[in-house]
Scaffold this motif. Structure first.
Motif, mmCIF file in Angstrom:
data_model
loop_
_atom_site.group_PDB
_atom_site.id
_atom_site.type_symbol
_atom_site.label_atom_id
_atom_site.label_comp_id
_atom_site.label_asym_id
_atom_site.label_seq_id
_atom_site.Cartn_x
_atom_site.Cartn_y
_atom_site.Cartn_z
ATOM 1 N N ALA A 1 -74.011 -7.456 22.125
ATOM 2 C CA ALA A 1 -73.656 -6.710 23.323
ATOM 3 C C ALA A 1 -73.905 -5.228 23.093
ATOM 4 C CB ALA A 1 -72.196 -6.963 23.670
ATOM 5 N N PRO A 2 -74.439 -4.526 24.099
ATOM 6 C CA PRO A 2 -74.654 -3.080 23.930
ATOM 7 C C PRO A 2 -73.334 -2.360 23.778
ATOM 8 C CG PRO A 2 -74.975 -3.732 26.225
ATOM 9 C CD PRO A 2 -74.816 -5.006 25.442
ATOM 10 N N LEU A 3 -73.387 -1.240 23.071
ATOM 11 C CA LEU A 3 -72.188 -0.440 22.886
ATOM 12 C C LEU A 3 -71.791 0.221 24.204
ATOM 13 C CD1 LEU A 3 -72.937 1.433 19.539
ATOM 14 C CD2 LEU A 3 -71.403 -0.503 19.866
ATOM 15 N N SER A 4 -70.491 0.386 24.407
ATOM 16 C CA SER A 4 -70.011 1.165 25.533
ATOM 17 C C SER A 4 -70.388 2.623 25.298
ATOM 18 C CB SER A 4 -68.496 1.030 25.657
ATOM 19 O OG SER A 4 -67.864 1.680 24.558
ATOM 20 N N PRO A 5 -70.408 3.443 26.354
ATOM 21 C CA PRO A 5 -70.746 4.859 26.155
ATOM 22 C C PRO A 5 -69.834 5.553 25.146
ATOM 23 C CG PRO A 5 -70.853 4.300 28.484
ATOM 24 C CD PRO A 5 -70.285 3.098 27.788
ATOM 25 N N ILE A 6 -68.541 5.231 25.152
ATOM 26 C CA ILE A 6 -67.631 5.918 24.234
ATOM 27 C C ILE A 6 -67.853 5.447 22.800
ATOM 28 C CG2 ILE A 6 -65.598 4.392 24.275
ATOM 29 C CD1 ILE A 6 -65.575 8.214 24.721
ATOM 30 N N ALA A 7 -68.162 4.154 22.622
ATOM 31 C CA ALA A 7 -68.459 3.656 21.275
ATOM 32 C C ALA A 7 -69.761 4.258 20.755
ATOM 33 C CB ALA A 7 -68.538 2.135 21.279
ATOM 34 N N ALA A 8 -70.740 4.427 21.644
ATOM 35 C CA ALA A 8 -72.001 5.049 21.235
ATOM 36 C C ALA A 8 -71.774 6.499 20.799
ATOM 37 C CB ALA A 8 -73.009 4.987 22.377
ATOM 38 N N LEU A 9 -70.880 7.201 21.503
ATOM 39 C CA LEU A 9 -70.526 8.563 21.092
ATOM 40 C C LEU A 9 -69.920 8.569 19.695
ATOM 41 C CD1 LEU A 9 -68.835 10.380 24.132
ATOM 42 C CD2 LEU A 9 -70.820 11.159 22.830
ATOM 43 N N ALA A 10 -68.991 7.646 19.468
ATOM 44 C CA ALA A 10 -68.335 7.576 18.166
ATOM 45 C C ALA A 10 -69.346 7.298 17.068
ATOM 46 C CB ALA A 10 -67.250 6.507 18.188
ATOM 47 N N ARG A 11 -70.256 6.369 17.298
ATOM 48 C CA ARG A 11 -71.249 6.043 16.267
ATOM 49 C C ARG A 11 -72.167 7.237 15.996
ATOM 50 N NH1 ARG A 11 -75.566 1.204 16.997
ATOM 51 N NH2 ARG A 11 -76.291 2.607 18.642
ATOM 52 N N ARG A 12 -72.545 7.952 17.036
ATOM 53 C CA ARG A 12 -73.464 9.080 16.857
ATOM 54 C C ARG A 12 -72.817 10.229 16.100
ATOM 55 N NH1 ARG A 12 -74.925 9.290 21.647
ATOM 56 N NH2 ARG A 12 -73.742 11.023 22.552
ATOM 57 N N HIS A 13 -71.558 10.525 16.418
ATOM 58 C CA HIS A 13 -70.927 11.713 15.856
ATOM 59 C C HIS A 13 -70.092 11.451 14.606
ATOM 60 C CE1 HIS A 13 -72.329 14.119 19.137
ATOM 61 N NE2 HIS A 13 -71.680 13.428 20.040
ATOM 62 N N ARG B 1 -61.603 -1.820 19.908
ATOM 63 C CA ARG B 1 -62.648 -0.948 19.358
ATOM 64 C C ARG B 1 -62.991 0.213 20.270
ATOM 65 N NH1 ARG B 1 -66.371 -5.932 17.203
ATOM 66 N NH2 ARG B 1 -64.878 -6.667 15.615
ATOM 67 N N ASP B 2 -63.002 0.000 21.572
ATOM 68 C CA ASP B 2 -63.304 1.118 22.458
ATOM 69 C C ASP B 2 -62.212 2.176 22.402
ATOM 70 O OD1 ASP B 2 -65.785 0.400 23.292
ATOM 71 O OD2 ASP B 2 -65.235 -0.069 25.354
ATOM 72 N N THR B 3 -60.961 1.765 22.281
ATOM 73 C CA THR B 3 -59.878 2.744 22.174
ATOM 74 C C THR B 3 -59.999 3.521 20.877
ATOM 75 O OG1 THR B 3 -58.437 1.309 23.470
ATOM 76 C CG2 THR B 3 -57.381 3.069 22.225
ATOM 77 N N LEU B 4 -60.346 2.838 19.793
ATOM 78 C CA LEU B 4 -60.552 3.544 18.524
ATOM 79 C C LEU B 4 -61.740 4.494 18.631
ATOM 80 C CD1 LEU B 4 -60.016 0.613 15.983
ATOM 81 C CD2 LEU B 4 -58.350 2.314 16.753
ATOM 82 N N GLY B 5 -62.803 4.052 19.298
ATOM 83 C CA GLY B 5 -63.944 4.934 19.512
ATOM 84 C C GLY B 5 -63.575 6.158 20.328
ATOM 85 N N LEU B 6 -62.672 5.975 21.281
ATOM 86 C CA LEU B 6 -62.193 7.094 22.092
ATOM 87 C C LEU B 6 -61.447 8.100 21.228
ATOM 88 C CD1 LEU B 6 -61.691 8.460 24.809
ATOM 89 C CD2 LEU B 6 -59.808 6.846 25.181
ATOM 90 N N LEU B 7 -60.607 7.623 20.327
ATOM 91 C CA LEU B 7 -59.907 8.523 19.412
ATOM 92 C C LEU B 7 -60.888 9.277 18.519
ATOM 93 C CD1 LEU B 7 -56.877 6.308 18.347
ATOM 94 C CD2 LEU B 7 -56.734 8.544 19.470
ATOM 95 N N ILE B 8 -61.895 8.584 18.037
ATOM 96 C CA ILE B 8 -62.898 9.221 17.183
ATOM 97 C C ILE B 8 -63.645 10.301 17.965
ATOM 98 C CG2 ILE B 8 -65.076 8.815 15.959
ATOM 99 C CD1 ILE B 8 -63.928 6.029 15.228
ATOM 100 N N ALA B 9 -64.005 9.992 19.211
ATOM 101 C CA ALA B 9 -64.710 10.969 20.040
ATOM 102 C C ALA B 9 -63.815 12.172 20.342
ATOM 103 C CB ALA B 9 -65.178 10.310 21.335
ATOM 104 N N PHE B 10 -62.539 11.939 20.595
ATOM 105 C CA PHE B 10 -61.589 13.030 20.822
ATOM 106 C C PHE B 10 -61.496 13.912 19.579
ATOM 107 C CE2 PHE B 10 -57.012 14.355 20.562
ATOM 108 C CZ PHE B 10 -57.033 15.274 21.600
#
Length: 280
Positions: free
Chosen positions: A5-17, A33-42
């Motif tokens: 499955a493609p990554l959500s936009p927030i997960a893609a942000l987390a992976r990139r940064h 995982r998306d909530t964790l990615g949101l924390l990472i992006a924040f």
């Protein structure tokens, strides 16, 4: 075999940064995982507050923007139009993220607005609140018991400290130094000296002392994580990378002026093995 499955936009942000922490989230339950990615992006946005600012006031203004975004979401105001602030507001309103955790991360970053970190105690306070605060927030999302949260904070702070040491050359190129002034003074240096040139005699010795403190943080954290459930182990996995980074700093031949090697297979396998075993 179906495509992943493609990554959500927030997960893609987390992976990139933040690819390190993103890798760790892969060992969390899929629904978190998306909530964790949101924390990472924040967390990335808070770190950028200093990276892109030209002075302390601009840094504090950027941090205040995020503080107000969290407080407005807590009060039920419409979310701000931003790729991280909007989903962050939704998570706060849904009760998925605790505003006090997020505000604590913002508060901790204010220390980075200063020209220098005055002491080892101040650096550790910054790291416990920022990287450590992120680990605690991730642990809450994953249902970590309250007794394990101090351990997650210590492990998160150790990962943050390892990052400070890894990034010393990159920070120097920005004219910055996060090594504490009191420790550098013991070796006849100031943060401004290291910001100009991390090859200054005494920089490596200071970094090795800090690496020892980071290893002590890891020991502290692991002692408090014996009861961490398997489902929450992703919050502690950055400690595996911290252990490897800190060991490199204390090894013969390491130099604070040398850019760190890119993450290799050994680093990834250390996380994968611990995640597969469910061991912090």
């Amino acid at each position: 075999m179906a495509d992943p499955a493609p990554l959500s936009p927030i997960a893609a942000l987390a992976r990139r940064h933040d690819p390190d922490r993103f890798l760790c989230t892969l060992f969390a339950p899929p629904e978190t995982r998306d909530t964790l990615g949101l924390l990472i992006a924040f967390n990335h946005e808070l770190a950028r507050a200093r990276e892109v600012a030209s002075n302390a006031m601009t840094t504090l203004i950027r941090l205040q923007w995020w503080r107000e975004a969290v407080e407005e979401a807590q009060a039920g105001a419409p979310p701000r139009r931003h790729e991280v602030a909007a989903p962050l507001a939704e998570a706060i309103r849904a009760g998925t993220l605790a505003p006090e955790d997020l505000l604590g991360m913002v508060d901790a970053r204010e220390a980075e607005a200063e020209e220098e970190i005055p002491s080892r105690a101040a650096l550790l306070a910054l790291l416990r609140g920022s990287s450590g605060g992120l680990a605690v927030a991730m642990g809450r999302v994953l249902g970590a018991p309250a007794a394990c949260l101090p351990g997650l904070q210590a492990v998160g702070a150790a990962y943050g400290l390892a990052g400070v040491l890894r990034n010393t050359p990159a920070l120097s190129m920005q004219g910055r130094c996060l090594l504490p002034a009191d420790l550098l003074a013991e070796h006849g240096l100031t943060p401004a000296d290291v910001a100009r040139d991390p090859r200054q005699q005494g920089t490596d010795a200071s970094a090795r002392i800090l690496a020892g403190e980071g290893q002590a943080l890891l020991r502290e954290g692991r002692m408090k994580l014996a009861a961490l459930p398997r489902g929450a182990v992703a919050a502690a996995l950055p400690g595996r990378l911290a252990a490897r980074d800190l060991a490199r700093v204390t090894a013969a031949g390491w130099s604070a002026a040398q850019p760190p090697p890119p993450r290799g297979l050994g680093d990834r396998l250390a996380v994968i093995w611990a995640g597969w075993r469910g061991r912090a």
